[in-house]
Design an enzyme around this catalytic site. Structure first.
Site, PDB file in Angstrom:
ATOM      1  N   SER A  17      55.525  28.543  -0.967  1.00 48.23           N
ATOM      2  CA  SER A  17      56.854  28.067  -0.569  1.00 48.23           C
ATOM      3  C   SER A  17      57.901  29.170  -0.698  1.00 48.23           C
ATOM      4  O   SER A  17      57.740  30.114  -1.471  1.00 48.23           O
ATOM      5  CB  SER A  17      57.278  26.881  -1.436  1.00 48.23           C
ATOM      6  OG  SER A  17      56.305  25.865  -1.410  1.00 48.23           O
TER       7      SER A  17
HETATM    8  N1  SAH Z   1      52.985  24.885  -4.628  1.00 46.30           N
HETATM    9  C1  SAH Z   1      52.353  25.822  -3.738  1.00 46.30           C
HETATM   10  C2  SAH Z   1      52.695  25.537  -2.287  1.00 46.30           C
HETATM   11  C3  SAH Z   1      51.456  25.252  -1.585  1.00 46.30           C
HETATM   12  S1  SAH Z   1      51.528  24.590   0.037  1.00 46.30           S
HETATM   13  C4  SAH Z   1      52.680  27.265  -4.120  1.00 46.30           C
HETATM   14  O1  SAH Z   1      53.510  27.475  -5.019  1.00 46.30           O
HETATM   15  O2  SAH Z   1      52.086  28.182  -3.556  1.00 46.30           O
HETATM   16  C5  SAH Z   1      50.913  22.956  -0.260  1.00 46.30           C
HETATM   17  C6  SAH Z   1      49.560  22.831  -0.902  1.00 46.30           C
HETATM   18  O3  SAH Z   1      49.293  21.434  -1.008  1.00 46.30           O
HETATM   19  C7  SAH Z   1      48.407  23.417  -0.089  1.00 46.30           C
HETATM   20  O4  SAH Z   1      47.685  24.309  -0.884  1.00 46.30           O
HETATM   21  C8  SAH Z   1      47.564  22.205   0.270  1.00 46.30           C
HETATM   22  O5  SAH Z   1      46.170  22.450   0.315  1.00 46.30           O
HETATM   23  C9  SAH Z   1      47.911  21.245  -0.859  1.00 46.30           C
HETATM   24  N2  SAH Z   1      47.648  19.827  -0.575  1.00 46.30           N
HETATM   25  C10 SAH Z   1      47.886  19.128   0.560  1.00 46.30           C
HETATM   26  N3  SAH Z   1      47.510  17.843   0.411  1.00 46.30           N
HETATM   27  C11 SAH Z   1      47.043  17.725  -0.869  1.00 46.30           C
HETATM   28  C12 SAH Z   1      46.489  16.642  -1.633  1.00 46.30           C
HETATM   29  N4  SAH Z   1      46.356  15.412  -1.135  1.00 46.30           N
HETATM   30  N5  SAH Z   1      46.109  16.895  -2.909  1.00 46.30           N
HETATM   31  C13 SAH Z   1      46.239  18.136  -3.449  1.00 46.30           C
HETATM   32  N6  SAH Z   1      46.733  19.194  -2.780  1.00 46.30           N
HETATM   33  C14 SAH Z   1      47.129  18.991  -1.496  1.00 46.30           C
END
Ligand code: SAH
Length: 225
Positions: free
Chosen positions: A75
């Site tokens: 993000s």
């Molecule tokens: N917090 C992260 C941002 C990642 S983007 C950072 O600091 O880098 C969002 C993430 O959510 C992705 O890695 C995606 O695989 C995950 N995601 C999406 N749906 C999900 C679910 N149902 N359970 C767990 N993770 C999920």
């Protein structure tokens, strides 16, 4: 003439990932409305370049989202700071759950501010990389789980704060149930073809929602990958 040692350090990207570069990012975040000094301090301390591919490390302290592979992104620092500020809400949560570990950057920020951080990811490959980063940076108060985060982490509930870092179509009911009384859920949600960042506070009598504004996130998906 360029001094040899300067050339070498630039090749290694040291200039681009230095403390000065991080401090400039913090100034940008402050000028864009981030007020909680604890959050700004955590941004200063966490080396964001460790959370992206080496080829992108020179861009790690720009205020932008970056690709982390598998169609996912780390993000934008502003949104990480805003969501962290929202979940702290001027207080001191003891236990926070993050859904969507991704690169692990958001969890690393939380680990400097909250005694225990739980984080859940549905893509095994990303979780493995994140776990390695936590280990290398000695962030021993982060606990990870490979699971569909919509189901939360029932064995560790209740949480003082829950943060979803992917956009949901609806508020996951399991997560509401895992909030402590007084606890806060922060998440992006799809509404009328747009994504809004909302907070939901659990009170003695029910739930109170607030809208913090428009955002852009990758989607929250079901099942494991
Ligand atoms: N917090 C992260 C941002 C990642 S983007 C950072 O600091 O880098 C969002 C993430 O959510 C992705 O890695 C995606 O695989 C995950 N995601 C999406 N749906 C999900 C679910 N149902 N359970 C767990 N993770 C999920």
């Amino acid at each position: 003439m360029i001094h040899k040692s300067k050339l070498r350090s630039e090749n290694r990207g040291i200039g681009m990932t230095s403390q000065g570069t991080r401090d400039r990012l913090v100034q940008t975040l402050r000028s864009e409305g981030i007020r909680d000094e604890r959050v700004l301090n955590a941004i200063t301390r966490v080396p964001r370049h460790e959370f992206v591919d080496e080829a992108l490390s020179s861009r790690a302290y720009e205020n932008t989202a970056l690709p982390i592979g598998l169609s996912q992104t780390i993000s934008q620092p502003w949104i990480v700071a805003r969501m962290t500020e929202a979940i702290l809400d001027g207080g001191k949560p003891e236990k926070v759950l993050e859904v969507g570990t991704g690169s692990g950057y958001q969890a690393a920020i939380l680990s400097h501010l909250v005694p225990k951080v739980f984080t859940v990811e549905r893509i095994d490959e990303l979780l493995k990389l994140a776990r390695r980063r936590f280990h290398r940076l000695r962030l021993n108060n982060i606990f990870v789980r490979y699971a569909d985060g919509q189901l939360g982490w029932p064995g560790q509930a209740p949480f003082d704060g829950i943060m979803i870092t992917a956009a949901a179509q609806a508020i996951p009911t399991d997560l509401l149930e895992q909030l402590a009384i007084g606890g806060l859920l922060v998440m992006p949600i799809e509404r009328d073809g747009q994504q809004r960042l909302i907070t939901v506070r659990r009170t003695e009598d029910g739930f109170e929602e607030k809208d913090l504004g428009g955002v852009v996130f990758v989607p929250l998906l079901s099942g494991l990958a």
